[in-house]
Design a protein around this motif. Sequence first.
Motif, PDB file in Angstrom:
ATOM      1  N   LYS A  81      71.895 114.878  52.886  1.00 49.45           N
ATOM      2  CA  LYS A  81      71.259 113.684  53.049  1.00 49.45           C
ATOM      3  C   LYS A  81      70.250 113.595  54.451  1.00 49.45           C
ATOM      4  O   LYS A  81      70.045 112.417  54.950  1.00 49.45           O
ATOM      5  CB  LYS A  81      72.092 112.504  52.886  1.00 49.45           C
ATOM      6  CG  LYS A  81      72.714 112.396  51.715  1.00 49.45           C
ATOM      7  CD  LYS A  81      73.525 110.904  51.765  1.00 49.45           C
ATOM      8  CE  LYS A  81      74.146 110.758  50.397  1.00 49.45           C
ATOM      9  NZ  LYS A  81      75.003 109.584  50.216  1.00 49.45           N
ATOM     10  N   ARG A 103      67.604 114.589  47.121  1.00 54.40           N
ATOM     11  CA  ARG A 103      67.887 113.865  45.760  1.00 54.40           C
ATOM     12  C   ARG A 103      69.016 114.645  45.245  1.00 54.40           C
ATOM     13  O   ARG A 103      69.874 113.720  44.519  1.00 54.40           O
ATOM     14  CB  ARG A 103      66.647 114.219  44.895  1.00 54.40           C
ATOM     15  CG  ARG A 103      66.683 113.650  43.434  1.00 54.40           C
ATOM     16  CD  ARG A 103      67.153 112.210  43.527  1.00 54.40           C
ATOM     17  NE  ARG A 103      66.495 111.163  44.069  1.00 54.40           N
ATOM     18  CZ  ARG A 103      66.829 110.000  44.771  1.00 54.40           C
ATOM     19  NH1 ARG A 103      68.180 109.545  44.199  1.00 54.40           N
ATOM     20  NH2 ARG A 103      66.184 109.461  45.270  1.00 54.40           N
ATOM     21  N   THR A 108      71.578 116.197  46.634  1.00 53.77           N
ATOM     22  CA  THR A 108      72.964 115.621  47.141  1.00 53.77           C
ATOM     23  C   THR A 108      73.215 114.310  46.749  1.00 53.77           C
ATOM     24  O   THR A 108      74.575 113.961  46.702  1.00 53.77           O
ATOM     25  CB  THR A 108      72.716 115.685  48.901  1.00 53.77           C
ATOM     26  OG1 THR A 108      72.148 117.278  48.860  1.00 53.77           O
ATOM     27  CG2 THR A 108      73.784 115.559  49.446  1.00 53.77           C
ATOM     28  N   ILE A 109      72.239 113.507  46.746  1.00 48.78           N
ATOM     29  CA  ILE A 109      72.545 111.921  46.217  1.00 48.78           C
ATOM     30  C   ILE A 109      73.139 112.027  45.027  1.00 48.78           C
ATOM     31  O   ILE A 109      74.192 111.230  44.718  1.00 48.78           O
ATOM     32  CB  ILE A 109      71.488 111.034  46.537  1.00 48.78           C
ATOM     33  CG1 ILE A 109      70.799 110.885  48.174  1.00 48.78           C
ATOM     34  CG2 ILE A 109      71.473 109.494  46.057  1.00 48.78           C
ATOM     35  CD1 ILE A 109      69.420 110.140  48.259  1.00 48.78           C
ATOM     36  N   GLN A 114      76.660 113.100  44.815  1.00 48.98           N
ATOM     37  CA  GLN A 114      77.566 112.154  45.443  1.00 48.98           C
ATOM     38  C   GLN A 114      77.993 111.080  44.565  1.00 48.98           C
ATOM     39  O   GLN A 114      78.826 110.679  44.385  1.00 48.98           O
ATOM     40  CB  GLN A 114      77.297 111.872  46.766  1.00 48.98           C
ATOM     41  CG  GLN A 114      77.931 110.908  47.459  1.00 48.98           C
ATOM     42  CD  GLN A 114      79.207 111.360  47.988  1.00 48.98           C
ATOM     43  OE1 GLN A 114      79.563 112.314  47.902  1.00 48.98           O
ATOM     44  NE2 GLN A 114      80.051 110.307  48.689  1.00 48.98           N
ATOM     45  N   GLY A 117      65.038 109.571  49.976  1.00 44.81           N
ATOM     46  CA  GLY A 117      66.199 109.011  49.255  1.00 44.81           C
ATOM     47  C   GLY A 117      66.921 108.154  49.864  1.00 44.81           C
ATOM     48  O   GLY A 117      66.854 107.940  51.234  1.00 44.81           O
ATOM     49  N   ASN A 176      80.802 104.680  48.337  1.00 44.38           N
ATOM     50  CA  ASN A 176      80.386 105.982  48.872  1.00 44.38           C
ATOM     51  C   ASN A 176      81.946 106.921  49.405  1.00 44.38           C
ATOM     52  O   ASN A 176      82.375 106.832  50.248  1.00 44.38           O
ATOM     53  CB  ASN A 176      79.682 105.778  50.363  1.00 44.38           C
ATOM     54  CG  ASN A 176      79.317 106.794  51.404  1.00 44.38           C
ATOM     55  OD1 ASN A 176      78.989 107.974  50.690  1.00 44.38           O
ATOM     56  ND2 ASN A 176      79.061 106.703  52.330  1.00 44.38           N
TER      57      ASN A 176
END
Length: 553
Positions: free
Chosen positions: A44, A329, A331-332, A335, A423, A484
């Motif tokens: 991120k 994007r 990575t998000i 996760q 993002g 998270n």
Amino acid sequence: MPVKEFKLPDVGEGVAEGELVTWLVAPGDRVEEDQPVAEVETDKALVEVPSSYDGTVEELFVEEGEMVPVGDVIISFRVGEEGAGDEAAAPDESETAGDDAEPEPAAAADAAGSDATDAEPDTPSGRTFAPPSARRLARELGVDIAAVDGSGPGGRIGEADVRAHAEGGAGGADAADSGSDEAPAPTPIDAGSGGRKSAVKKRGDDGSAEPSATTAAPSAAPEPAGRETTLATPATRKVARELGVDVDDVPTDATRDGEAFVTGDDVRAYAEALESETADSAAESAPEPSPVDVSASGDAAGAGGAAGSAAEPSASGSTDETIPYRGVRRTIGKQMERSVYTAPHVTHHDTAEVDALVEAREELKPRAEERGVKLTYMPFVMKAIVAGLKEYPSLNSELREEDEEIVLKKEYNLGIAVATDAGLMVPVVEDVDEKGLFELAAEVRDLASRARERKLKPAEMKGGTFSITNFGAIGGEYATPIINYPETAILGLGAIEERPVVRERDGTSEVVPAPTLPLSLSIDHRVIDGAVAAEFANTVMEHLEHPLLLLSH
């Protein structure tokens, strides 16, 4: 001079790979230790990768846009005294980066399980200057990379050089062995390609290029190109099905993660080229390239896959846009997927009546401005959350399944979700329990600003124990925030607005307008019970509705 190879370092907690976005140096550039040499997008954040050496850039092993695993060699440097006279010498085993470094040509051939004749012999200088994409293409086309004449700076070999060398073989390995430089006559699919070989062709057992599918008789179906893997979006594959085209047959110079990548425009251009060249197949010589020549489509894809003037609209009259799913994007997405499919989410909703909070902020704003601080409601919420976490520590925890234990964190590091053009990013404010309102306000503002500018350091997004997402800043009341992970809870804030509330006055109840703050608390139900979540929310609301209680923390 000795040559040192430099691996992509671990640029973030739990990061396995990153996208090399931009090279900040080129071969021949002089660099100093700790000087940034590349920008890598991962975890991120857009991170600058510093050099570990003083020296001169020898070779770049990764192209911009490639995904690189942590630990892979990305660049090499010539180090040592100036003018040592051995600039082109290959590094010996003691100077390389180890097993993860790019192997020497002969070792690479052995590792791939190929014959010794397929290995890349040393050039007179001892090294071959070619990026990974050119080396990969050379292997696919059966080309000896060391025999290719590079047209780039310092003799650097590009993909076009490899294709030109392959086409100059006049029939493949036998012609190459005989030293013949006569190029074969272009087939219809190659017309107007400017020396670029279409990916539609494959090499036969004797090394010769097989005829293109488009040279067949009008009634004959195109032969498969032989490419085993092709990346394409579902929309592109739908277009291919509608046009009766196999995406593995579509030529392209674009790649994603080392595999051929085809767009909808490539498919349409290829289908039209097939139709056009089938009609002209009686001609023995190559026809003039049409406006949608397939090689032009490949060039457009190689330049980034953007739709050019040759792009044709779909049957509905519109052209779909494709966006690579990578970098921040991706990575998000990974996760979020990991969190949702790992932690069973439960969301508790409630509303705090914050008349006193609004008044307290208005009273403190002038004093904050005197100190150059813009005071928002976030610092009050953060302090209220810490009060709740101290009373209910299970929300400030981490479940370690492999160890079969729940770790109750003693630090109060709150992640603040920030929406950016790239993002969602979550910088972490550490030790919230030890900081005052003004200090928290200044730190949150600084982190949010640098997150939007892509200037956060990886360390500033590590170590969070609880997260906050303020969707009310955009609009809305309630949501279902995603935890998270590996944290166990996240609090979502709605917009503070006047809403109808019931108040007791003179023994009677009446509905009056009052500022309220909607709260959405998502928890990992493996660790936190619903009753505990409700009690935590009540504690947070109590401190927001009576902000003087914050003074006790």
